[in-house]
Design a protein around this motif. Sequence first.
Motif, PDB file in Angstrom:
ATOM      1  N   GLU A 145      20.739  19.602   0.239  1.00 10.32           N
ATOM      2  CA  GLU A 145      21.652  19.017   1.231  1.00 10.32           C
ATOM      3  C   GLU A 145      22.746  20.404   1.405  1.00 10.32           C
ATOM      4  O   GLU A 145      23.692  20.217   2.098  1.00 10.32           O
ATOM      5  CB  GLU A 145      22.853  18.280   0.387  1.00 10.32           C
ATOM      6  N   PHE A 148      20.889  22.371   7.458  1.00  9.73           N
ATOM      7  CA  PHE A 148      20.353  21.243   8.402  1.00  9.73           C
ATOM      8  C   PHE A 148      18.954  21.866   8.996  1.00  9.73           C
ATOM      9  O   PHE A 148      19.221  22.783   9.351  1.00  9.73           O
ATOM     10  CB  PHE A 148      21.359  20.942   9.281  1.00  9.73           C
ATOM     11  N   GLY A 219      39.754  14.067  -1.978  1.00 12.02           N
ATOM     12  CA  GLY A 219      39.399  15.235  -1.940  1.00 12.02           C
ATOM     13  C   GLY A 219      39.406  16.003  -3.231  1.00 12.02           C
ATOM     14  O   GLY A 219      40.042  15.457  -4.089  1.00 12.02           O
ATOM     15  N   ASN A 227      45.249  13.180 -10.688  1.00 14.70           N
ATOM     16  CA  ASN A 227      45.520  12.293  -9.580  1.00 14.70           C
ATOM     17  C   ASN A 227      44.494  11.225  -9.363  1.00 14.70           C
ATOM     18  O   ASN A 227      44.841  10.218  -8.555  1.00 14.70           O
ATOM     19  CB  ASN A 227      45.612  13.349  -8.415  1.00 14.70           C
ATOM     20  N   GLN A 259      29.608   9.955  -1.371  1.00  9.91           N
ATOM     21  CA  GLN A 259      29.977  11.000  -0.530  1.00  9.91           C
ATOM     22  C   GLN A 259      29.936  10.887   0.870  1.00  9.91           C
ATOM     23  O   GLN A 259      29.112  10.240   1.669  1.00  9.91           O
ATOM     24  CB  GLN A 259      29.173  12.170  -0.969  1.00  9.91           C
ATOM     25  N   ILE A 260      31.259  11.051   1.577  1.00 13.26           N
ATOM     26  CA  ILE A 260      31.281  10.776   3.057  1.00 13.26           C
ATOM     27  C   ILE A 260      30.937  12.388   3.921  1.00 13.26           C
ATOM     28  O   ILE A 260      31.834  13.351   3.506  1.00 13.26           O
ATOM     29  CB  ILE A 260      32.779  10.411   3.478  1.00 13.26           C
ATOM     30  N   THR A 263      26.198  15.097   4.806  1.00 12.27           N
ATOM     31  CA  THR A 263      25.006  14.957   4.144  1.00 12.27           C
ATOM     32  C   THR A 263      25.243  13.743   3.074  1.00 12.27           C
ATOM     33  O   THR A 263      24.705  13.572   2.351  1.00 12.27           O
ATOM     34  CB  THR A 263      24.831  16.413   3.243  1.00 12.27           C
ATOM     35  N   GLY A 279      39.412  18.882   5.527  1.00 13.60           N
ATOM     36  CA  GLY A 279      39.077  18.431   6.620  1.00 13.60           C
ATOM     37  C   GLY A 279      38.023  19.212   7.216  1.00 13.60           C
ATOM     38  O   GLY A 279      37.939  19.440   8.544  1.00 13.60           O
ATOM     39  N   ALA A 280      37.055  19.632   6.536  1.00 12.78           N
ATOM     40  CA  ALA A 280      35.982  20.427   6.958  1.00 12.78           C
ATOM     41  C   ALA A 280      35.034  19.616   7.743  1.00 12.78           C
ATOM     42  O   ALA A 280      34.811  18.315   7.462  1.00 12.78           O
ATOM     43  CB  ALA A 280      34.988  21.033   5.613  1.00 12.78           C
ATOM     44  N   GLN A 282      32.066  19.131   8.079  1.00 12.68           N
ATOM     45  CA  GLN A 282      30.898  18.601   7.476  1.00 12.68           C
ATOM     46  C   GLN A 282      31.315  17.281   6.899  1.00 12.68           C
ATOM     47  O   GLN A 282      30.489  16.167   6.633  1.00 12.68           O
ATOM     48  CB  GLN A 282      30.354  19.377   6.164  1.00 12.68           C
ATOM     49  N   ALA A 302      46.362  22.092   7.248  1.00 15.64           N
ATOM     50  CA  ALA A 302      45.148  21.483   6.798  1.00 15.64           C
ATOM     51  C   ALA A 302      44.520  20.802   8.133  1.00 15.64           C
ATOM     52  O   ALA A 302      45.209  20.114   8.864  1.00 15.64           O
ATOM     53  CB  ALA A 302      45.160  20.635   5.821  1.00 15.64           C
ATOM     54  N   ASP A 315      52.751  15.812  -1.226  1.00 19.57           N
ATOM     55  CA  ASP A 315      51.847  15.775  -2.577  1.00 19.57           C
ATOM     56  C   ASP A 315      51.594  14.391  -2.495  1.00 19.57           C
ATOM     57  O   ASP A 315      52.235  13.363  -2.546  1.00 19.57           O
ATOM     58  CB  ASP A 315      52.610  16.073  -3.944  1.00 19.57           C
ATOM     59  N   LEU A 316      50.082  13.952  -2.913  1.00 24.76           N
ATOM     60  CA  LEU A 316      49.569  12.843  -2.840  1.00 24.76           C
ATOM     61  C   LEU A 316      49.935  12.120  -3.913  1.00 24.76           C
ATOM     62  O   LEU A 316      50.373  10.717  -3.904  1.00 24.76           O
ATOM     63  CB  LEU A 316      47.992  12.856  -2.706  1.00 24.76           C
TER      64      LEU A 316
HETATM   65  C1  LIG Z   1      25.227  22.048   4.944  1.00 26.70           C
HETATM   66  C2  LIG Z   1      26.680  21.476   4.307  1.00 26.70           C
HETATM   67  C3  LIG Z   1      26.664  20.252   4.192  1.00 26.70           C
HETATM   68  C4  LIG Z   1      28.151  19.643   3.676  1.00 26.70           C
HETATM   69  N1  LIG Z   1      28.159  18.206   3.786  1.00 26.70           N
HETATM   70  C5  LIG Z   1      29.288  17.802   3.354  1.00 26.70           C
HETATM   71  C6  LIG Z   1      29.771  16.466   2.985  1.00 26.70           C
HETATM   72  O1  LIG Z   1      28.687  15.634   3.510  1.00 26.70           O
HETATM   73  N2  LIG Z   1      30.934  15.711   2.821  1.00 26.70           N
HETATM   74  C7  LIG Z   1      31.680  16.804   2.178  1.00 26.70           C
HETATM   75  O2  LIG Z   1      32.620  16.047   1.904  1.00 26.70           O
HETATM   76  N3  LIG Z   1      31.636  18.128   2.232  1.00 26.70           N
HETATM   77  C8  LIG Z   1      30.563  18.617   2.694  1.00 26.70           C
HETATM   78  N4  LIG Z   1      30.283  20.090   2.729  1.00 26.70           N
HETATM   79  C9  LIG Z   1      31.012  20.677   2.032  1.00 26.70           C
HETATM   80  C10 LIG Z   1      32.318  20.863   2.762  1.00 26.70           C
HETATM   81  O3  LIG Z   1      31.956  22.152   3.813  1.00 26.70           O
HETATM   82  C11 LIG Z   1      33.714  21.229   2.395  1.00 26.70           C
HETATM   83  O4  LIG Z   1      33.499  22.328   1.218  1.00 26.70           O
HETATM   84  C12 LIG Z   1      34.273  20.159   1.477  1.00 26.70           C
HETATM   85  O5  LIG Z   1      34.110  18.835   2.108  1.00 26.70           O
HETATM   86  C13 LIG Z   1      35.709  20.480   1.082  1.00 26.70           C
HETATM   87  O6  LIG Z   1      36.246  19.260   0.289  1.00 26.70           O
HETATM   88  P1  LIG Z   1      37.640  18.869  -0.238  1.00 26.70           P
HETATM   89  O7  LIG Z   1      38.346  18.815   1.199  1.00 26.70           O
HETATM   90  O8  LIG Z   1      37.780  17.828  -1.057  1.00 26.70           O
HETATM   91  O9  LIG Z   1      38.240  20.373  -0.702  1.00 26.70           O
HETATM   92  P2  LIG Z   1      39.183  21.466  -0.326  1.00 26.70           P
HETATM   93  O10 LIG Z   1      38.633  22.206   0.774  1.00 26.70           O
HETATM   94  O11 LIG Z   1      39.106  22.308  -1.349  1.00 26.70           O
HETATM   95  O12 LIG Z   1      40.302  21.074  -0.072  1.00 26.70           O
HETATM   96  C14 LIG Z   1      41.325  20.194  -0.804  1.00 26.70           C
HETATM   97  C15 LIG Z   1      42.534  19.911  -0.086  1.00 26.70           C
HETATM   98  O13 LIG Z   1      43.564  19.170  -0.805  1.00 26.70           O
HETATM   99  C16 LIG Z   1      44.855  19.735  -0.758  1.00 26.70           C
HETATM  100  N5  LIG Z   1      45.525  19.455  -1.824  1.00 26.70           N
HETATM  101  C17 LIG Z   1      45.685  19.998  -2.938  1.00 26.70           C
HETATM  102  N6  LIG Z   1      46.472  19.513  -3.898  1.00 26.70           N
HETATM  103  C18 LIG Z   1      46.957  18.435  -3.280  1.00 26.70           C
HETATM  104  C19 LIG Z   1      47.669  17.487  -3.563  1.00 26.70           C
HETATM  105  N7  LIG Z   1      48.595  17.290  -4.987  1.00 26.70           N
HETATM  106  N8  LIG Z   1      48.398  16.640  -2.762  1.00 26.70           N
HETATM  107  C20 LIG Z   1      47.705  16.636  -1.426  1.00 26.70           C
HETATM  108  N9  LIG Z   1      46.908  17.291  -0.854  1.00 26.70           N
HETATM  109  C21 LIG Z   1      46.432  18.325  -1.992  1.00 26.70           C
HETATM  110  C22 LIG Z   1      44.584  21.127  -0.252  1.00 26.70           C
HETATM  111  O14 LIG Z   1      45.991  21.585   0.439  1.00 26.70           O
HETATM  112  C23 LIG Z   1      43.500  21.149   0.234  1.00 26.70           C
HETATM  113  O15 LIG Z   1      43.430  20.905   1.979  1.00 26.70           O
HETATM  114  C24 LIG Z   1      29.019  20.541   3.170  1.00 26.70           C
HETATM  115  C25 LIG Z   1      28.916  21.878   3.285  1.00 26.70           C
HETATM  116  C26 LIG Z   1      27.779  22.364   3.785  1.00 26.70           C
HETATM  117  C27 LIG Z   1      27.698  23.862   3.902  1.00 26.70           C
END
Ligand SMILES: Cc1cc2nc3c(=O)[nH]c(=O)nc-3n(C[C@H](O)[C@H](O)[C@H](O)COP(=O)(O)OP(=O)(O)OC[C@H]3O[C@@H](n4cnc5c(N)ncnc54)[C@H](O)[C@@H]3O)c2cc1C
Length: 326
Positions: A145, A148, A219, A227, A259-260, A263, A279-280, A282, A302, A315-316
């Motif tokens: 995964e 692509f 996330g 949390n 997983q949302i 992939t 908010g990536a 992907q 973000a 903070d969530l």
């Molecule tokens: C080919 C490929 C496919 C992928 N497919 C997927 C997919 O299907 N789904 C997917 O989800 N990802 C996928 N990814 C990974 C994706 O690129 C991101 O890395 C992932 O989505 C990040 O997850 P996240 O937002 O949970 O984590 P992070 O990017 O680490 O973000 C965490 C966020 O939480 C916030 N935060 C931290 N503490 C708190 C708090 N106490 N209260 C409120 N906010 C807080 C931070 O400010 C930050 O914005 C893929 C990547 C690749 C390369």
Amino acid sequence: MANGICIFAENYNGKLEPASAELVSAARRIQETTKEEISALVVAESCDGIIEELKGIGVEKIYAIKTDHDLLLQDDAASQMIADMLKKIDPSSVLIPATPTGRSLFSRVAMKLNCGLTADCTELLVGAKEDGTYYIKQNKPSYGENVFVTIITREGYYPQMMTVRPGVYMVPEQTEGQAEVIYMDDIQAPVSQVEVVEILPQEESTDSILSSEIVVVGGRGALEDDNFTLVKEFADKIGAAIGGTRPMVDTGTIPFDHQIGQTGLTIRPKICISLGVSGAIQHTEGIKDTKLFVAVNTDENAAIFKVADYGIQADLREVLENYMKL
Ligand SMILES: Cc1cc2nc3c(=O)[nH]c(=O)nc-3n(C[C@H](O)[C@H](O)[C@H](O)COP(=O)(O)OP(=O)(O)OC[C@H]3O[C@@H](n4cnc5c(N)ncnc54)[C@H](O)[C@@H]3O)c2cc1C
């Protein structure tokens, strides 16, 4: 010459599986370019209701065989019957839901037809050849995964067969459909070596993420300081299913089938509440059709706030604790 887009109408208890209905939308996108006919292949004990369902979502031709029992549970016999049907229908492409039944049957069908099978596509596009004919670009995640890939069926290995991940396309709107129905009664299933001993009803799932009207998505931010326990209590209180980002799966916090994203799953709930998600792209690809989207993140920059209808910079834990007190 092979022509037409054929959908495998997976069915159970006389009803069409929604994942097969979604394939009609995928076929229509292909049809916009190729102008091919959209047909469906039905093998069922009770065909009438399924045929009506297929007509109502715009299928133009239906090839059916009525069986004396539910043959789709007997892969060996059903796959031979389907392969024989496809030899006669001679479509240029076959779209199959990437369900356990679809995967299991069509790996066998592919072997019998000596053609390829692309598994678990998340996007189907059309490419044009120099001679003016078309082919399907079968896009799917691959290599754990992480990338692509676009897969193209080699000439000589037609029909182009592909399973498509449920939830990627939407079930089409109902229409006043007319369809020609062709019963292929001259095709007989061989005697199966599989005996169905018992059929047990699936346990009610309270956390069905694809059908839930409200989904809470956690996330990496929801991993900090326990949390996620709070996220689960919140989801329980509002009757929501729980989904998550990839780090939540990688850490074993939620199973992969929750997983949302690109992939993972594509969801279309009425309300999605995103907690601690950056908010990536992907990830957000999997939630872009949510009707009302609320995001909580501590970081005012973000990317999730760009796709949210309502954004709360906080903070969530603070937000959820306040809500739970209500
Ligand atoms: C080919 C490929 C496919 C992928 N497919 C997927 C997919 O299907 N789904 C997917 O989800 N990802 C996928 N990814 C990974 C994706 O690129 C991101 O890395 C992932 O989505 C990040 O997850 P996240 O937002 O949970 O984590 P992070 O990017 O680490 O973000 C965490 C966020 O939480 C916030 N935060 C931290 N503490 C708190 C708090 N106490 N209260 C409120 N906010 C807080 C931070 O400010 C930050 O914005 C893929 C990547 C690749 C390369």
